[in-house]
Motif scaffolding. Structure first.
Motif, mmCIF file in Angstrom:
data_model
loop_
_atom_site.group_PDB
_atom_site.id
_atom_site.type_symbol
_atom_site.label_atom_id
_atom_site.label_comp_id
_atom_site.label_asym_id
_atom_site.label_seq_id
_atom_site.Cartn_x
_atom_site.Cartn_y
_atom_site.Cartn_z
ATOM 1 N N LEU A 8 41.993 59.387 23.851
ATOM 2 C CA LEU A 8 42.927 58.258 23.774
ATOM 3 C C LEU A 8 43.476 57.901 25.155
ATOM 4 O O LEU A 8 43.523 56.729 25.533
ATOM 5 C CB LEU A 8 44.071 58.571 22.808
ATOM 6 N N THR A 9 43.852 58.901 25.915
ATOM 7 C CA THR A 9 44.382 58.667 27.263
ATOM 8 C C THR A 9 43.329 57.997 28.152
ATOM 9 O O THR A 9 43.623 57.042 28.874
ATOM 10 C CB THR A 9 44.846 59.995 27.891
ATOM 11 N N THR A 10 42.098 58.485 28.074
ATOM 12 C CA THR A 10 41.025 57.927 28.891
ATOM 13 C C THR A 10 40.687 56.507 28.459
ATOM 14 O O THR A 10 40.506 55.617 29.300
ATOM 15 C CB THR A 10 39.774 58.826 28.813
ATOM 16 N N VAL A 11 40.613 56.270 27.154
ATOM 17 C CA VAL A 11 40.317 54.921 26.647
ATOM 18 C C VAL A 11 41.428 53.953 27.057
ATOM 19 O O VAL A 11 41.151 52.829 27.490
ATOM 20 C CB VAL A 11 40.128 54.931 25.108
ATOM 21 N N THR A 12 42.673 54.397 26.953
ATOM 22 C CA THR A 12 43.795 53.547 27.356
ATOM 23 C C THR A 12 43.681 53.179 28.837
ATOM 24 O O THR A 12 43.894 52.020 29.214
ATOM 25 C CB THR A 12 45.131 54.257 27.072
ATOM 26 N N ALA A 13 43.305 54.144 29.659
ATOM 27 C CA ALA A 13 43.116 53.876 31.089
ATOM 28 C C ALA A 13 41.959 52.900 31.319
ATOM 29 O O ALA A 13 42.027 52.041 32.203
ATOM 30 C CB ALA A 13 42.874 55.183 31.837
ATOM 31 N N ILE A 65 34.280 48.545 14.886
ATOM 32 C CA ILE A 65 35.441 49.027 15.639
ATOM 33 C C ILE A 65 36.360 47.852 15.957
ATOM 34 O O ILE A 65 35.984 46.947 16.697
ATOM 35 C CB ILE A 65 34.987 49.740 16.927
ATOM 36 N N GLU A 66 37.551 47.889 15.394
ATOM 37 C CA GLU A 66 38.511 46.798 15.604
ATOM 38 C C GLU A 66 39.751 47.231 16.374
ATOM 39 O O GLU A 66 40.406 46.400 16.994
ATOM 40 C CB GLU A 66 38.930 46.211 14.255
ATOM 41 N N GLN A 70 40.250 53.388 16.195
ATOM 42 C CA GLN A 70 38.885 53.465 15.667
ATOM 43 C C GLN A 70 37.893 53.777 16.788
ATOM 44 O O GLN A 70 36.943 54.534 16.585
ATOM 45 C CB GLN A 70 38.500 52.156 14.983
ATOM 46 N N LEU A 71 38.117 53.220 17.969
ATOM 47 C CA LEU A 71 37.252 53.511 19.098
ATOM 48 C C LEU A 71 37.364 54.975 19.514
ATOM 49 O O LEU A 71 36.355 55.636 19.758
ATOM 50 C CB LEU A 71 37.574 52.603 20.289
#
Length: 80
Positions: A8-13, A65-66, A70-71
């Motif tokens: 989650l942290t990496t995707v947010t970045a 994926i919305e 989900q991602l």
């Protein structure tokens, strides 16, 4: 093994360079509705996520994926 919070942290970045509207990112944030991404932005973002995690997200998966959450779940499954 990477845990869900790290994903989650990496995707947010990864979202930040594409977050032109400055939307606060949460698991429920939608790519199309909240971030208002067009298809080109989605493709660029998906490529960045695939490179970061060394995975392939199929077109069928992309269609399902919305939200950010989900991602994160999809990345977790693909990294197994």
């Amino acid at each position: 093994m990477i845990d869900r919070q790290q994903v989650l942290t990496t995707v947010t970045a990864q979202i930040e360079p594409f977050n032109k509207k400055g939307v606060a990112i949460a698991e429920a944030t939608t790519f199309q509705g909240d971030l208002e991404w067009d298809s080109l932005t989605v493709m660029d973002f998906v490529a960045a996520v695939e490179d970061e995690f060394d995975i392939v997200i199929t077109m069928n998966m992309q269609a399902e994926i919305e939200t950010v959450g989900q991602l994160v779940d999809a990345v977790g499954k693909l990294r197994i």
